[in-house]
Scaffold this motif. Structure first.
Motif, PDB file in Angstrom:
ATOM      1  N   ASP A  14      46.412  42.020  39.079  1.00 17.10           N
ATOM      2  CA  ASP A  14      46.379  40.736  39.229  1.00 17.10           C
ATOM      3  C   ASP A  14      46.699  40.201  40.627  1.00 17.10           C
ATOM      4  OD1 ASP A  14      49.284  41.630  39.200  1.00 17.10           O
ATOM      5  OD2 ASP A  14      50.164  39.901  38.260  1.00 17.10           O
ATOM      6  N   MET A  17      43.349  39.683  41.800  1.00 17.45           N
ATOM      7  CA  MET A  17      42.968  38.324  41.227  1.00 17.45           C
ATOM      8  C   MET A  17      43.405  37.336  42.030  1.00 17.45           C
ATOM      9  SD  MET A  17      43.294  39.363  37.229  1.00 17.45           S
ATOM     10  CE  MET A  17      42.166  38.012  36.740  1.00 17.45           C
ATOM     11  N   HIS A  83      48.607  49.266  36.213  1.00 20.01           N
ATOM     12  CA  HIS A  83      47.600  49.001  37.195  1.00 20.01           C
ATOM     13  C   HIS A  83      46.648  50.253  37.669  1.00 20.01           C
ATOM     14  CE1 HIS A  83      49.406  45.014  38.007  1.00 20.01           C
ATOM     15  NE2 HIS A  83      50.552  45.641  37.741  1.00 20.01           N
ATOM     16  N   THR A 194      53.895  32.050  33.660  1.00 23.74           N
ATOM     17  CA  THR A 194      52.894  32.989  33.681  1.00 23.74           C
ATOM     18  C   THR A 194      52.480  33.588  32.231  1.00 23.74           C
ATOM     19  OG1 THR A 194      54.172  34.970  34.163  1.00 23.74           O
ATOM     20  CG2 THR A 194      53.451  33.597  36.084  1.00 23.74           C
ATOM     21  N   THR A 222      39.589  44.952  35.742  1.00 22.73           N
ATOM     22  CA  THR A 222      40.464  44.246  34.680  1.00 22.73           C
ATOM     23  C   THR A 222      40.497  45.015  33.537  1.00 22.73           C
ATOM     24  OG1 THR A 222      38.452  42.584  34.625  1.00 22.73           O
ATOM     25  CG2 THR A 222      40.660  41.931  35.763  1.00 22.73           C
ATOM     26  N   TYR A 225      43.905  46.938  32.897  1.00 18.96           N
ATOM     27  CA  TYR A 225      44.776  46.168  32.892  1.00 18.96           C
ATOM     28  C   TYR A 225      45.038  45.433  31.471  1.00 18.96           C
ATOM     29  CZ  TYR A 225      48.173  42.316  34.763  1.00 18.96           C
ATOM     30  OH  TYR A 225      49.147  41.480  34.937  1.00 18.96           O
ATOM     31  N   VAL A 240      47.704  36.309  33.943  1.00 18.48           N
ATOM     32  CA  VAL A 240      47.436  36.220  35.273  1.00 18.48           C
ATOM     33  C   VAL A 240      48.593  35.876  36.158  1.00 18.48           C
ATOM     34  CG1 VAL A 240      44.866  36.288  34.928  1.00 18.48           C
ATOM     35  CG2 VAL A 240      46.474  34.095  34.996  1.00 18.48           C
ATOM     36  N   HIS A 241      49.450  36.855  36.297  1.00 15.95           N
ATOM     37  CA  HIS A 241      51.066  36.256  36.874  1.00 15.95           C
ATOM     38  C   HIS A 241      50.733  35.956  38.330  1.00 15.95           C
ATOM     39  CE1 HIS A 241      53.316  38.372  33.745  1.00 15.95           C
ATOM     40  NE2 HIS A 241      52.574  39.404  33.795  1.00 15.95           N
ATOM     41  N   SER A 243      48.198  35.189  40.032  1.00 20.43           N
ATOM     42  CA  SER A 243      47.280  33.692  40.051  1.00 20.43           C
ATOM     43  C   SER A 243      47.917  32.535  39.893  1.00 20.43           C
ATOM     44  CB  SER A 243      46.022  34.364  39.469  1.00 20.43           C
ATOM     45  OG  SER A 243      45.252  35.154  39.726  1.00 20.43           O
TER      46      SER A 243
END
Ligand code: RIB
Ligand code: CA
Length: 317
Positions: A14, A17, A83, A194, A222, A225, A240-241, A243
């Motif tokens: 993330d 991202m 991850h 989030t 992704t 994840y 999407v923490h 982002s």
């Protein structure tokens, strides 16, 4: 003029991202990456930061290697299950062709903030060790940053690394407490928001069709994840923490914030819990003297996630 940001990061799916969302947002100018342990050891997250910039064609952006361990104790890597062993969804990218700069993350932060007072925003999306070390090195930076926006914490919702704590805060509780104590303007983008910013599996498909290298990389990393989130959270998609902290900078109108003083529990079973005290509501001495933090409590998640996709993919059919 775009807002100049130093992205303090532990890439991390993330995080990748968030970086690409920031790089593709004209409201922001990424002036440097500083790396920290978290989603992997710092040696790995630094290589990933270099790799991500290379994929994006942005090797002009300096990368400064940061802390390898929290202020107290030793980093324990528990993030591979989230991850991947490589921090990038087990795609095992080749070695980067570039190197980090000679200065440490804390040195880089201090130098840039002193060089451009009132200009630099610290956007922290990993454990807060580098920010605490920068403050320790030069306390004046508290009054000289534009602002600090961080992804971390949980004010009114459960944690994600323990029932009490969010991962970034848990990974360096002492650094986090120092960051919430310092006299600088802080916005906390925690799990309160989030967990309302989810990108569905169908939305993730857009990355594979976008036809640019940034989106193509996200399409590769992704799925790992997403599989984790499916198994552990029962969600058909991802949070999407990191982002969401970028979204706060480019689209603040999608958020509601409240002012709270924050203390971090540094010991015991609630270690890592960010405890809010709303100004005027409580009289507890334990929060006395703390600055007021803007804590994000609501977000229009579909709006911020859609904006992120549009920015990174170019357009969404
Ligand atoms: O709790 C979410 C945070 O920890 C994010 O920064 C993510 O990268 C994770 O490891
Ligand atoms: Ca992160």
């Amino acid at each position: 003029m775009p807002e100049k940001i130093i992205l303090d990061t532990d890439p991390g799916v993330d995080d990748a991202m968030a970086l690409y969302f920031a790089l593709r947002s004209p409201e922001l100018e990424v002036v440097g990456l500083t790396t920290v342990f978290g989603n992997g050891p710092t040696e790995l997250t630094t290589l990933n930061a270099l790799r991500l910039l290379e994929i994006a064609g942005r090797t002009d952006i300096p990368v400064a290697r940061g802390a390898a361990n929290p202020l107290q104790g030793v980093y324990a890597n528990t993030a591979a299950v989230v991850h991947g062993d490589d921090g990038q969804g087990n795609v095992f990218l080749p070695a980067p062709t570039t190197q980090p700069i000679a200065h440490s993350a804390a040195e880089f932060i201090v130098e840039r903030v002193l060089a451009e007072p009132g200009t630099i925003t610290l956007l922290a999306i990993g454990p807060l060790t580098n920010l605490a070390l920068a403050l320790q090195r030069e306390p004046r930076i508290a009054g000289l940053v534009r602002r600090v926006v961080l992804m971390g914490g949980n004010a009114f919702v459960p944690g994600n690394l323990s029932p009490a704590a969010e991962a970034n805060i848990f990974n360096d509780v002492d650094a986090a407490d120092r960051v919430f104590a310092a006299a600088w303007p802080v916005t906390m983008i925690g799990l309160d928001v989030t967990h309302h910013a989810t990108m569905s599996s169908a939305q993730l498909e857009h990355y594979g069709r976008a036809g640019n290298p940034l989106a193509a990389h996200l399409a590769r990393i992704t799925p790992f994840y997403r599989d984790f989130t499916r198994t552990f959270n029962g969600l058909e998609g991802i949070y999407v923490h990191d982002s969401t902290a970028v979204a706060f900078l480019v689209c603040p109108e999608a958020f509601t914030t409240q002012k709270h003083r924050i203390r971090v529990d540094t010991q015991g079973f609630a270690r890592g819990k960010t405890w809010p005290a709303r100004v005027g509501l409580y009289g507890s001495e334990a929060w006395a003297g703390r600055i007021e933090v803007d804590v994000a409590v609501e977000v229009d998640g579909p709006r911020t996630v859609s904006l992120e996709l549009q920015r990174v993919c170019g357009s969404i059919p």
